[in-house]
Design a protein around this motif. Structure first.
Motif, PDB file in Angstrom:
ATOM      1  N   ASP A  41       0.793  -1.228   0.000  1.00  0.00           N
ATOM      2  CA  ASP A  41       0.000   0.000   0.000  1.00  0.00           C
ATOM      3  C   ASP A  41       0.824   1.276   0.000  1.00  0.00           C
ATOM      4  OD1 ASP A  41      -2.616  -1.447   2.028  1.00  0.00           O
ATOM      5  OD2 ASP A  41      -2.405  -1.342  -0.144  1.00  0.00           O
ATOM      6  N   SER A  42       1.832   1.377   0.873  1.00  0.00           N
ATOM      7  CA  SER A  42       2.577   2.637   0.982  1.00  0.00           C
ATOM      8  C   SER A  42       3.341   2.948  -0.300  1.00  0.00           C
ATOM      9  CB  SER A  42       3.532   2.592   2.170  1.00  0.00           C
ATOM     10  OG  SER A  42       4.470   1.558   1.993  1.00  0.00           O
ATOM     11  N   VAL A  43       3.881   1.917  -0.951  1.00  0.00           N
ATOM     12  CA  VAL A  43       4.617   2.122  -2.187  1.00  0.00           C
ATOM     13  C   VAL A  43       3.645   2.387  -3.330  1.00  0.00           C
ATOM     14  CG1 VAL A  43       6.210   1.065  -3.823  1.00  0.00           C
ATOM     15  CG2 VAL A  43       6.505   0.669  -1.394  1.00  0.00           C
ATOM     16  N   LYS A  44       2.518   1.694  -3.333  1.00  0.00           N
ATOM     17  CA  LYS A  44       1.553   1.821  -4.414  1.00  0.00           C
ATOM     18  C   LYS A  44       0.970   3.230  -4.478  1.00  0.00           C
ATOM     19  CE  LYS A  44      -2.200  -0.899  -6.359  1.00  0.00           C
ATOM     20  NZ  LYS A  44      -3.100  -2.014  -6.112  1.00  0.00           N
ATOM     21  N   ASP A  49       8.798   4.033  -6.587  1.00  0.00           N
ATOM     22  CA  ASP A  49       9.511   2.773  -6.448  1.00  0.00           C
ATOM     23  C   ASP A  49      10.528   2.645  -7.582  1.00  0.00           C
ATOM     24  OD1 ASP A  49       8.088   0.698  -8.560  1.00  0.00           O
ATOM     25  OD2 ASP A  49       6.712   2.215  -7.802  1.00  0.00           O
ATOM     26  N   PHE A  50      11.426   1.722  -7.439  1.00  0.00           N
ATOM     27  CA  PHE A  50      12.537   1.523  -8.364  1.00  0.00           C
ATOM     28  C   PHE A  50      12.051   1.299  -9.797  1.00  0.00           C
ATOM     29  CE2 PHE A  50      15.836  -1.221 -10.264  1.00  0.00           C
ATOM     30  CZ  PHE A  50      16.969  -0.466 -10.012  1.00  0.00           C
ATOM     31  N   ILE A  51      11.056   0.474  -9.967  1.00  0.00           N
ATOM     32  CA  ILE A  51      10.585   0.101 -11.306  1.00  0.00           C
ATOM     33  C   ILE A  51       9.890   1.272 -11.991  1.00  0.00           C
ATOM     34  CG2 ILE A  51       9.018  -1.420 -12.563  1.00  0.00           C
ATOM     35  CD1 ILE A  51       9.724  -3.577 -10.503  1.00  0.00           C
ATOM     36  N   THR A  52       9.079   2.014 -11.257  1.00  0.00           N
ATOM     37  CA  THR A  52       8.332   3.125 -11.851  1.00  0.00           C
ATOM     38  C   THR A  52       9.236   4.325 -12.130  1.00  0.00           C
ATOM     39  OG1 THR A  52       6.373   2.422 -10.631  1.00  0.00           O
ATOM     40  CG2 THR A  52       6.348   4.639 -11.556  1.00  0.00           C
ATOM     41  N   SER A  88      12.204   3.093  -2.254  1.00  0.00           N
ATOM     42  CA  SER A  88      11.318   2.892  -1.105  1.00  0.00           C
ATOM     43  C   SER A  88      12.087   2.266   0.054  1.00  0.00           C
ATOM     44  CB  SER A  88      10.132   2.001  -1.487  1.00  0.00           C
ATOM     45  OG  SER A  88      10.563   0.677  -1.684  1.00  0.00           O
ATOM     46  N   ASP A  89      11.451   2.249   1.212  1.00  0.00           N
ATOM     47  CA  ASP A  89      12.094   1.647   2.378  1.00  0.00           C
ATOM     48  C   ASP A  89      12.289   0.147   2.203  1.00  0.00           C
ATOM     49  OD1 ASP A  89      12.287   4.073   3.674  1.00  0.00           O
ATOM     50  OD2 ASP A  89      10.364   3.841   4.698  1.00  0.00           O
TER      51      ASP A  89
END
Length: 118
Positions: A41-44, A49-52, A88-89
């Motif tokens: 949830d927090s990354v979404k 994030d790395f990929i986006t 992200s963390d």
């Protein structure tokens, strides 16, 4: 004399292949981990994030493999140029383990390389 030189050359090539394979394996594992944690949830919500951020969705499989191998190699060698970095963390957590593993691998490789030079 030539046999000794050839055996040392083979050992050096084996070390280079080992470094490449470890970098490739850890890079692919990092990418899979990042892909899995993207659904948290927090990354979404943040889309940080790395990929986006580094637009891996637009790259081919070979480009992804090369990029994550490069990322893992620079992380393992503790150079870390900063062009690819965890966002992200969750990604920072796994990168910390990669860095610790990198110190162990570097020690192993340097021990073998010193043995070759002796």
């Amino acid at each position: 004399m030539q046999i000794i030189i050839i055996s040392y050359l083979i050992k050096t090539i084996k070390l280079v292949i080992l470094i490449f394979l470890v970098s490739y394996f850890l890079g692919i594992c990092f990418y899979i981990y990042c892909d899995i944690t993207r659904n948290f949830d927090s990354v979404k919500k943040s889309k940080d994030d790395f990929i986006t951020v580094f637009e891996f969705e637009k790259k081919t499989s070979i480009q992804i493999a090369i990029a994550v191998t490069y990322f893992a190699f620079t992380s393992l060698s503790t150079v870390g140029f900063g062009d690819l970095h965890p966002r992200s963390d969750y990604e920072r957590l796994i990168t910390a383990f990669i860095l610790l593993f990198g110190v162990a691998i570097f020690s192993y490789v340097m021990g073998n390389f010193i043995e070759i030079l002796d």
